[in-house]
Design a protein around this motif. Structure first.
Motif, PDB file in Angstrom:
ATOM      1  N   VAL A 130      -5.755  12.748  -3.081  1.00 43.50           N
ATOM      2  CA  VAL A 130      -6.924  11.982  -3.521  1.00 43.50           C
ATOM      3  C   VAL A 130      -6.570  10.498  -3.479  1.00 43.50           C
ATOM      4  N   LEU A 131      -7.435   9.721  -2.839  1.00 47.15           N
ATOM      5  CA  LEU A 131      -7.254   8.273  -2.730  1.00 47.15           C
ATOM      6  C   LEU A 131      -8.311   7.541  -3.542  1.00 47.15           C
ATOM      7  N   ALA A 132      -7.928   6.375  -4.037  1.00 44.04           N
ATOM      8  CA  ALA A 132      -8.871   5.434  -4.645  1.00 44.04           C
ATOM      9  C   ALA A 132      -8.801   4.125  -3.884  1.00 44.04           C
ATOM     10  N   ALA A 133      -9.955   3.591  -3.515  1.00 45.18           N
ATOM     11  CA  ALA A 133     -10.047   2.258  -2.923  1.00 45.18           C
ATOM     12  C   ALA A 133     -10.609   1.319  -3.983  1.00 45.18           C
ATOM     13  N   VAL A 134      -9.939   0.198  -4.199  1.00 47.02           N
ATOM     14  CA  VAL A 134     -10.279  -0.733  -5.278  1.00 47.02           C
ATOM     15  C   VAL A 134     -10.543  -2.115  -4.697  1.00 47.02           C
ATOM     16  N   SER A 135     -11.660  -2.719  -5.080  1.00 51.32           N
ATOM     17  CA  SER A 135     -11.969  -4.075  -4.623  1.00 51.32           C
ATOM     18  C   SER A 135     -11.223  -5.100  -5.466  1.00 51.32           C
ATOM     19  N   PHE A 136     -10.691  -6.122  -4.798  1.00 50.00           N
ATOM     20  CA  PHE A 136     -10.061  -7.250  -5.484  1.00 50.00           C
ATOM     21  C   PHE A 136     -10.782  -8.524  -5.071  1.00 50.00           C
ATOM     22  N   GLN A 137     -11.210  -9.300  -6.073  1.00 47.74           N
ATOM     23  CA  GLN A 137     -11.775 -10.617  -5.816  1.00 47.74           C
ATOM     24  C   GLN A 137     -11.023 -11.652  -6.641  1.00 47.74           C
ATOM     25  N   SER A 138     -10.901 -12.834  -6.087  1.00 42.82           N
ATOM     26  CA  SER A 138     -10.238 -13.915  -6.794  1.00 42.82           C
ATOM     27  C   SER A 138     -11.187 -14.499  -7.834  1.00 42.82           C
ATOM     28  N   CYS A 139     -10.684 -14.649  -9.064  1.00 47.66           N
ATOM     29  CA  CYS A 139     -11.530 -15.212 -10.119  1.00 47.66           C
ATOM     30  C   CYS A 139     -11.920 -16.658  -9.821  1.00 47.66           C
ATOM     31  N   SER A 140     -11.070 -17.377  -9.112  1.00 51.47           N
ATOM     32  CA  SER A 140     -11.335 -18.773  -8.785  1.00 51.47           C
ATOM     33  C   SER A 140     -11.392 -18.943  -7.275  1.00 51.47           C
ATOM     34  N   SER A 141     -12.415 -19.640  -6.824  1.00 55.95           N
ATOM     35  CA  SER A 141     -12.531 -19.893  -5.385  1.00 55.95           C
ATOM     36  C   SER A 141     -11.471 -20.864  -4.893  1.00 55.95           C
ATOM     37  N   THR A 142     -10.849 -21.605  -5.801  1.00 53.02           N
ATOM     38  CA  THR A 142      -9.849 -22.599  -5.400  1.00 53.02           C
ATOM     39  C   THR A 142      -8.417 -22.099  -5.545  1.00 53.02           C
ATOM     40  N   ASP A 143      -8.219 -20.958  -6.181  1.00 60.37           N
ATOM     41  CA  ASP A 143      -6.875 -20.413  -6.365  1.00 60.37           C
ATOM     42  C   ASP A 143      -6.492 -19.612  -5.126  1.00 60.37           C
ATOM     43  N   GLN A 144      -5.734 -20.222  -4.252  1.00 61.80           N
ATOM     44  CA  GLN A 144      -5.363 -19.564  -3.002  1.00 61.80           C
ATOM     45  C   GLN A 144      -4.193 -18.597  -3.169  1.00 61.80           C
ATOM     46  N   GLN A 145      -3.587 -18.566  -4.353  1.00 64.70           N
ATOM     47  CA  GLN A 145      -2.471 -17.656  -4.591  1.00 64.70           C
ATOM     48  C   GLN A 145      -2.954 -16.270  -5.022  1.00 64.70           C
ATOM     49  N   ALA A 146      -4.136 -16.199  -5.605  1.00 68.54           N
ATOM     50  CA  ALA A 146      -4.644 -14.918  -6.089  1.00 68.54           C
ATOM     51  C   ALA A 146      -4.945 -13.994  -4.914  1.00 68.54           C
ATOM     52  N   PHE A 147      -4.629 -12.718  -5.074  1.00 68.70           N
ATOM     53  CA  PHE A 147      -4.900 -11.759  -4.008  1.00 68.70           C
ATOM     54  C   PHE A 147      -6.396 -11.552  -3.859  1.00 68.70           C
ATOM     55  N   ARG A 148      -6.820 -11.313  -2.627  1.00 72.91           N
ATOM     56  CA  ARG A 148      -8.233 -11.025  -2.343  1.00 72.91           C
ATOM     57  C   ARG A 148      -8.280 -10.028  -1.195  1.00 72.91           C
ATOM     58  N   GLY A 149      -9.069  -8.974  -1.373  1.00 74.88           N
ATOM     59  CA  GLY A 149      -9.152  -7.899  -0.390  1.00 74.88           C
ATOM     60  C   GLY A 149      -9.415  -6.586  -1.094  1.00 74.88           C
ATOM     61  N   PHE A 150      -8.678  -5.540  -0.744  1.00 73.08           N
ATOM     62  CA  PHE A 150      -8.793  -4.283  -1.471  1.00 73.08           C
ATOM     63  C   PHE A 150      -7.430  -3.594  -1.513  1.00 73.08           C
ATOM     64  N   GLY A 151      -7.297  -2.633  -2.423  1.00 73.58           N
ATOM     65  CA  GLY A 151      -6.084  -1.859  -2.549  1.00 73.58           C
ATOM     66  C   GLY A 151      -6.366  -0.382  -2.366  1.00 73.58           C
ATOM     67  N   VAL A 152      -5.358   0.356  -1.904  1.00 80.88           N
ATOM     68  CA  VAL A 152      -5.465   1.803  -1.723  1.00 80.88           C
ATOM     69  C   VAL A 152      -4.411   2.463  -2.622  1.00 80.88           C
ATOM     70  N   TYR A 153      -4.857   3.419  -3.433  1.00 83.05           N
ATOM     71  CA  TYR A 153      -3.986   4.042  -4.424  1.00 83.05           C
ATOM     72  C   TYR A 153      -4.033   5.565  -4.294  1.00 83.05           C
ATOM     73  N   ASP A 154      -2.883   6.172  -4.519  1.00 84.06           N
ATOM     74  CA  ASP A 154      -2.777   7.627  -4.592  1.00 84.06           C
ATOM     75  C   ASP A 154      -3.080   8.033  -6.032  1.00 84.06           C
ATOM     76  N   VAL A 155      -4.237   8.724  -6.218  1.00 88.93           N
ATOM     77  CA  VAL A 155      -4.617   9.193  -7.556  1.00 88.93           C
ATOM     78  C   VAL A 155      -4.721  10.720  -7.556  1.00 88.93           C
ATOM     79  N   THR A 156      -3.913  11.358  -6.707  1.00 86.81           N
ATOM     80  CA  THR A 156      -3.873  12.812  -6.711  1.00 86.81           C
ATOM     81  C   THR A 156      -3.583  13.322  -8.121  1.00 86.81           C
ATOM     82  N   ASP A 157      -2.674  12.660  -8.820  1.00 84.92           N
ATOM     83  CA  ASP A 157      -2.476  12.856 -10.254  1.00 84.92           C
ATOM     84  C   ASP A 157      -3.049  11.635 -10.951  1.00 84.92           C
ATOM     85  N   PRO A 158      -4.268  11.720 -11.500  1.00 89.03           N
ATOM     86  CA  PRO A 158      -4.906  10.530 -12.078  1.00 89.03           C
ATOM     87  C   PRO A 158      -4.116   9.933 -13.242  1.00 89.03           C
TER      88      PRO A 158
END
Length: 431
Positions: A130-158
């Motif tokens: 079982v996979l989970a896809a998670v959206s990531f957005q940067s809280c600040s439009s000016t913070d270029q260090q914050a991650f932005r995109g999505f993550g993929v997680y194994d939640v076979t065991d939640p």
């Protein structure tokens, strides 16, 4: 319109997305506002249980295989709370069993919020579970260090989620809404990246927030057949494909959310002022335009498709925004069947739709969860409504007194789940 929904997004959407003032969304923004409390209501629903995750604003909720996955929103403090997982085996006492995609467990995720999570069973050569896809957005439009995109997680065991990979979307605010689909030994994440076609353009001017040629598309298809190695596969944008610029005629044309059918052949893009765009994605490397709705309300927020792909429910997050039912049996010519309203709709906006059988469930912010009889989609009627009754004031949210703001609704067996931005998870059942 509900002041919380209208005003929380004005600052961010005007500055980050270059939207006309007055167009708003509760998905972005951090202006401190003080909404009036909603009136509790429980008509046709039975409240079984609740779970308050504490300080931190709540995003969407997703249900899968007896568990609820509760997202988090930017709130006042960008607390990066990630995804909270609840065991629903006793629906009267939902129990938190894990947290993932949060800054506490992974400091690299500080400065992000994770409002959307999709969970699916995936069987490929590289992964079974079982996979989970998670959206990531940067809280600040000016913070270029914050991650932005999505993550993929194994939640076979939640109870023990594991990060497998992250997909980065530089030059954007990140993945706003996403979908995860698996079929025929392959798996894909389908993501809406707001205004990517504009902000990733090589000619993008951050001062005028305009460009002369399109960049990477707002809608992207990413192959996660091997979830440890996400791979770009296809994309589609209205500017490149239809010649419609993101800011054409003073409108806001960007992909806000996406849904995909079970066979991974059709994608439904909520394209804000452009309506719902229908794509043939049977070849994921070459999405093909089929048609679109042409709603009068604008702010096309999200959708649900049912009856074998012939009935579309489209919601609009705008002042007095309503859901619309369409016959899409001819994708090139969607035909509006009806709209649906509930008492008090003029003071708020609908948010997300879900359908089970002959019933449509809506999250409707201060109007709570609304269930409509939709066996005859030309004449949907009110079936039930639930507005949370709480004495909780979340320090990270925007209420000075207890309030209800239902963001999401999800269905799990005979249960109806609701996520409230202020007070967390509610487990309901239709009477």
């Amino acid at each position: 319109m509900n002041r919380l929904v209208l005003r929380m997004g004005v600052v961010a959407l005007s500055a980050v997305l270059a939207l006309p003032v007055g167009v708003a969304s509760a998905h972005d923004g951090d202006e401190h506002v003080h909404p009036a409390p909603a009136s509790p209501k429980q008509v046709g629903f039975e409240l079984l249980g609740t779970a308050n995750p504490g300080t931190g604003s709540t995003g969407d909720v997703y249900a899968f295989d007896g568990f609820a996955y509760l997202g988090s929103w930017i709130g006042q403090g960008c607390l990066s709370k990630g995804i909270r997982v609840y065991d629903l085996s006793d629906p009267r006492h939902p129990t938190q069993v894990s947290t993932f995609a949060d800054a506490a467990s992974n400091p690299a995720l500080a400065g992000t919020w994770t409002e959307k999570v999709i969970v699916q069973r995936v069987h490929t050569r590289s992964f079974r579970g079982v996979l989970a896809a998670v959206s990531f957005q940067s809280c600040s439009s000016t913070d270029q260090q914050a991650f932005r995109g999505f993550g993929v997680y194994d939640v076979t065991d939640p109870r023990h989620p594991r990060e497998l990979s992250r997909y980065s979307a530089p030059g954007t605010r990140g993945s706003h809404e996403i979908w995860l689909g698996a079929h025929g030994g392959r798996a894909f994440v389908y993501t809406a990246i707001i205004r990517s076609e504009l902000t990733t353009s090589p000619t993008f001017d951050p001062v005028t927030r305009d460009a002369t040629v399109p960049g990477r598309a707002d809608f992207r298809i990413v192959d996660v057949t091997d979830p440890r190695r996400p791979r770009d596969t296809g994309e589609w944008g209205a500017w490149r494909e239809l010649g419609i610029k993101p800011n054409a005629d003073g409108r806001a044309n960007f992909v806000h959310s996406v849904r995909v059918d079970d066979n991974l052949r059709r994608a439904y893009l909520s394209y804000w002022d452009l309506g719902t765009v229908l794509l043939d994605i049977s070849d994921p490397a070459r999405p093909r335009f089929l048609g679109r709705t042409t709603p009068t309300q604008g702010a096309t927020h999200s959708s649900f498709v049912t009856r074998g792909g012939t009935l579309l429910v489209e919601t609009h997050e705008t002042e007095a925004g309503l859901p619309v039912y369409y016959d899409i049996s001819r994708p090139s010519q969607p035909r509006q069947l009806s709209t649906f309203s509930v008492e008090g709709f003029g003071n708020d906006t609908v948010h997300d739709p879900k359908v089970r059988g002959a019933t449509t469930f809506f999250s409707w912010y201060s109007l709570g969860v609304v269930a409509a009889r939709s066996a005859v989609p030309t004449r949907p009627t009110l079936l039930a409504q639930f507005v949370p009754d709480t004495d909780y004031i979340n320090p990270d949210f925007f209420c000075e007194e207890p309030c209800a703001q239902v963001w999401g609704v999800a269905l799990e067996g005979g249960l109806v789940l609701a996520s409230d931005m202020n007070s967390g998870l509610y487990v309901l059942r239709l009477r």
